[in-house]
Write a protein that holds these residues in place. Structure first.
Motif, short mmCIF file in Angstrom:
data_model
loop_
_atom_site.label_atom_id
_atom_site.label_comp_id
_atom_site.label_asym_id
_atom_site.label_seq_id
_atom_site.Cartn_x
_atom_site.Cartn_y
_atom_site.Cartn_z
N GLU A 114 0.85 -1.19 0.00
CA GLU A 114 0.00 0.00 0.00
C GLU A 114 0.88 1.24 0.00
O GLU A 114 1.61 1.47 0.95
CB GLU A 114 -0.90 0.04 1.24
N SER A 115 0.83 2.01 -1.06
CA SER A 115 1.61 3.25 -1.11
C SER A 115 1.01 4.19 -2.15
O SER A 115 0.19 3.78 -2.98
CB SER A 115 3.08 2.98 -1.43
N ASN A 116 1.43 5.44 -2.05
CA ASN A 116 0.95 6.47 -2.98
C ASN A 116 2.13 7.31 -3.45
O ASN A 116 3.12 7.48 -2.72
CB ASN A 116 -0.07 7.38 -2.29
N LEU A 117 1.99 7.83 -4.65
CA LEU A 117 3.02 8.69 -5.24
C LEU A 117 2.51 10.11 -5.33
O LEU A 117 1.37 10.38 -5.70
CB LEU A 117 3.36 8.19 -6.65
N TYR A 118 3.40 11.05 -4.97
CA TYR A 118 3.14 12.47 -5.14
C TYR A 118 4.30 13.03 -5.97
O TYR A 118 5.46 12.74 -5.68
CB TYR A 118 3.09 13.19 -3.79
N ALA A 119 3.99 13.80 -6.98
CA ALA A 119 5.06 14.36 -7.82
C ALA A 119 4.71 15.77 -8.25
O ALA A 119 3.54 16.08 -8.51
CB ALA A 119 5.30 13.48 -9.05
N GLU A 135 3.37 4.90 -17.95
CA GLU A 135 2.55 6.11 -17.86
C GLU A 135 3.45 7.31 -17.60
O GLU A 135 4.26 7.28 -16.67
CB GLU A 135 1.52 5.97 -16.75
N ASN A 136 3.30 8.32 -18.41
CA ASN A 136 4.07 9.56 -18.23
C ASN A 136 3.26 10.56 -17.42
O ASN A 136 2.10 10.84 -17.75
CB ASN A 136 4.43 10.15 -19.59
N ILE A 137 3.87 11.10 -16.38
CA ILE A 137 3.23 12.12 -15.56
C ILE A 137 4.26 13.20 -15.23
O ILE A 137 5.46 12.99 -15.38
CB ILE A 137 2.67 11.55 -14.24
N LEU A 138 3.79 14.33 -14.77
CA LEU A 138 4.68 15.35 -14.22
C LEU A 138 4.18 15.83 -12.85
O LEU A 138 4.97 16.08 -11.95
CB LEU A 138 4.80 16.55 -15.17
N LYS A 139 2.86 15.94 -12.72
CA LYS A 139 2.26 16.32 -11.44
C LYS A 139 1.18 15.30 -11.10
O LYS A 139 0.34 14.97 -11.95
CB LYS A 139 1.66 17.72 -11.52
N THR A 140 1.18 14.84 -9.87
CA THR A 140 0.13 13.94 -9.42
C THR A 140 0.04 13.98 -7.91
O THR A 140 1.02 14.31 -7.23
CB THR A 140 0.40 12.49 -9.90
N ASN A 141 -1.13 13.66 -7.39
CA ASN A 141 -1.35 13.69 -5.95
C ASN A 141 -1.96 12.37 -5.49
O ASN A 141 -2.99 11.94 -6.01
CB ASN A 141 -2.29 14.84 -5.57
N ALA A 142 -1.29 11.71 -4.55
CA ALA A 142 -1.80 10.47 -3.94
C ALA A 142 -2.17 9.43 -5.00
O ALA A 142 -3.22 8.79 -4.92
CB ALA A 142 -2.98 10.76 -3.03
N LYS A 143 -1.29 9.22 -5.97
CA LYS A 143 -1.55 8.22 -7.01
C LYS A 143 -1.21 6.84 -6.46
O LYS A 143 -0.07 6.58 -6.04
CB LYS A 143 -0.70 8.51 -8.24
N ASP A 198 6.00 -1.75 -8.68
CA ASP A 198 5.98 -0.61 -9.62
C ASP A 198 7.34 0.08 -9.63
O ASP A 198 8.03 0.16 -8.61
CB ASP A 198 4.91 0.40 -9.23
N VAL A 199 7.71 0.59 -10.79
CA VAL A 199 8.99 1.28 -10.96
C VAL A 199 8.72 2.71 -11.42
O VAL A 199 7.97 2.92 -12.38
CB VAL A 199 9.89 0.55 -11.97
N ILE A 200 9.31 3.65 -10.73
CA ILE A 200 9.15 5.07 -11.08
C ILE A 200 10.52 5.61 -11.48
O ILE A 200 11.46 5.57 -10.68
CB ILE A 200 8.58 5.88 -9.90
N THR A 201 10.62 6.11 -12.69
CA THR A 201 11.88 6.66 -13.19
C THR A 201 11.75 8.17 -13.33
O THR A 201 10.89 8.66 -14.07
CB THR A 201 12.27 6.05 -14.55
#
Length: 578
Positions: free
Chosen positions: A461-466, A498-506, A512-515
């Motif tokens: 269980e985790s979330n990404l913020y960017a 998936e390409n992102i630049l801004k995201t909240n609590a994804k 999962d791998v985040i580069t």
């Protein structure tokens, strides 16, 4: 003309003593803080001030914090009705974005200094609390009003004549998700204030209050004189530049930053009229922090090698209209206030570049490029939150290439999170960390390279913020230099990307791998003027490819080698220069 009151030897001894005292404050804060964002990443700053809130000594830290601690002292003084209402042992706390200028996570702690029952100065420090009770852990990327960003604290007394106000302190830390860390970090800030207070009193006791005050005034006067002399050498006139942020995190509309720098005699005015109205997304900024950013740009260009004191910036004037992103009004969110400030500073350098070519610099990657993870640690079943800024490339300048893998200009002494610390504290793994090749803008002096950092998720269980900026307006070059590459964030789950630049609590899943790839700096000067030997070095270092050496720098190699084809290079550069 100012007549110096003390001999220069004594003045320099006291100047060094004040700087050392501030250094001890910082060390105290680092060593006693509970949160890695403070003790590892150094997201904090300290200062010692005289009774008029004029800076006397500071340590390395975030320049964006250092540039307005004096304004926070003045705000506290105003809120209590004047300096006569301070008493020994008092400590005040505040984080209100519209007063301090920063986001609510940046907590400022201030204490008066007394000697023989007389107010002689102040200590102040600011540190980033990892959580301040916002709607989401850390700093939400999608806030639309300040009330979603956490507990907003006006100037508030937390120690009264040396006695803690436990009810107030409990109220503050109870509203943070990490109660223990919040209390520990607050106590560290209090300890830093007490350290500065003690050291300043020792300096006064050693030299005498009259000598210290005379030396302080000499130091302040010297700084002002040096500023005036440097500004007087710049040709009078109006210098303008403008640029755009990608968006405000709430809509896709670009955000205009407009700068007019007026030099007249010994004064500089930075006028931000015409910049965007305050936005619904969290990119707004209090006026105090806008002033701080302008001071940083000013100091970069005007006597950058001399220490900052209360005498600096007296000839700097900042104009920002209320209700704009640089002078936000309630209820505008301010979580990512520093994004437009990074662009603002680059634009000030760009505007003044025609008049100050030897001190000007191409744009840098421009933003803190924040990435954060929250969730539940499978090893401890406890909640975790990590928040870090990432480094990038700085612009080339008159004397050299831009720096690679350096933190952005608003962050100063801020450090990245060491991989060993990160992996030991959070259920994540860093599988790649290095410079991003081809990311620096081509130029006579090449732009610095961004970085690549790859994370693998080890929690269920985790979330990404960017929050990544400057993709539509990457770091520009100067004097025919080319732009650096924009940033990139890619989330990979199996074969899907998936390409992102801004995201909240994804939401993220195990594996999962985040580069993350940050932008490079802009180039300075025409790339065809770069020494071909330096181009070879860049190829050998892996900074650029053989193909880029030709297309961007006009350097040809003999087939199958890295030996320069000098005749071919010369002909190619002449034919293709435009």
């Amino acid at each position: 003309m100012y007549t110096y009151q003390e001999n220069p030897i004594t003045t320099e001894i006291i100047r060094s003593a004040l700087t050392t005292a501030a250094g001890e404050m910082n060390t105290s804060l680092y060593r006693s803080a509970f949160s890695p964002i403070i003790y590892e990443m150094k997201d904090c700053s300290v200062g010692i001030f005289n009774q008029h809130a004029e800076l006397l000594g500071q340590s390395a830290g975030l320049p964006l914090f250092l540039g307005n601690l004096d304004e926070c002292i003045k705000a506290v003084t105003c809120s209590i009705g004047g300096v006569e209402n301070y008493q020994p042992g008092d400590i005040y706390i505040m984080n209100d974005s519209y007063i301090a200028g920063t986001h609510l996570n940046d907590v400022t702690v201030i204490s008066p200094i007394f000697f023989n029952e007389a107010l002689v100065g102040f200590t102040a420090n600011r540190a980033d609390w990892i959580d301040i009770g916002a709607k989401d852990p850390g700093t939400p990327m999608d806030a639309t009003e300040i009330y979603q960003e956490g507990l907003r604290i006006p100037p508030t007394k937390i120690y009264d004549a040396g006695e803690p106000r436990e009810d107030v302190i409990n109220l503050l830390v109870t509203n943070c998700r990490s109660h223990i860390a919040a209390l520990g970090d607050l106590n560290a800030q209090i300890a830093a204030c007490r350290t500065g207070e003690k050291r300043y009193q020792e300096i006064i006791r050693t030299f005498g209050i009259e000598t210290v005050e005379r030396c302080a005034q000499d130091i302040i006067a010297q700084s002002e004189r040096m500023d005036r002399e440097a500004i007087g050498k710049i040709q009078d006139g109006d210098y303008m530049a403008e640029g755009y942020m990608d968006n405000d995190g709430n809509s896709d509309d670009p955000v205009l930053v407009k700068v007019k720098v007026t030099v007249k005699g010994e004064d500089i005015t930075i006028d931000l009229t015409g910049s965007s109205e305050q936005r619904r997304g969290p990119i707004n900024c209090g006026l105090a922090q806008t002033i701080s950013a302008c001071r940083i740009a000013f100091k970069n260009l005007i006597n950058p090698d001399s220490p900052v004191t209360g005498g600096n910036f007296r000839t700097l004037h900042v104009v920002a209209q209320p209700g704009t992103i640089f002078h936000a009004q309630e209820p505008a969110p301010c979580g990512y206030y520093y994004s437009p400030l990074g662009l603002l500073m680059d634009l000030i350098f760009k505007a003044l570049s025609p008049a100050m070519k030897e001190k000007s610099v191409a744009a840098h990657y421009g933003d803190a490029m924040n990435i954060a993870f929250s969730g539940r640690d499978p090893k401890t079943n406890a909640e975790f939150l990590n928040f870090e800024a990432t480094a990038g490339g700085w612009g080339g300048f008159h004397e050299n290439d831009g720096q690679s893998g350096l933190i952005c200009n608003v962050c100063g002494d801020f450090k990245n999170m060491p991989v060993e610390v990160f992996e030991s504290k959070f259920p994540m793994k860093v599988t790649m960390y290095g410079l991003r090749d081809e990311s620096g803008g081509a130029g006579y002096h090449r732009g610095g390279l961004g970085i690549v950092r790859r994370y693998e998720v080890l929690a269920q269980e985790s979330n990404l913020y960017a929050w990544f900026e400057r993709s539509k307006t990457p770091a520009w070059g100067l004097f025919e230099g080319k732009s650096g590459m924009p940033p990139s964030v890619v989330i990979q789950r199996g074969d899907n990307k998936e390409n992102i630049l801004k995201t909240n609590a994804k939401p993220l899943a195990f594996g999962d791998v985040i580069t993350v790839k940050t932008g490079g700096g802009g180039g300075f000067g025409h790339p065809f003027d770069r020494d071909p030997h330096k181009v070879i070095e860049d190829v050998l270092d892996g900074y650029i490819s053989v193909e880029t050496a030709l297309s961007d720098y006009g350097v040809l190699f003999k087939p199958g080698t890295l030996a320069i084809d000098w005749d071919g290079t010369s002909e190619y550069r002449i034919s293709n220069r435009k």
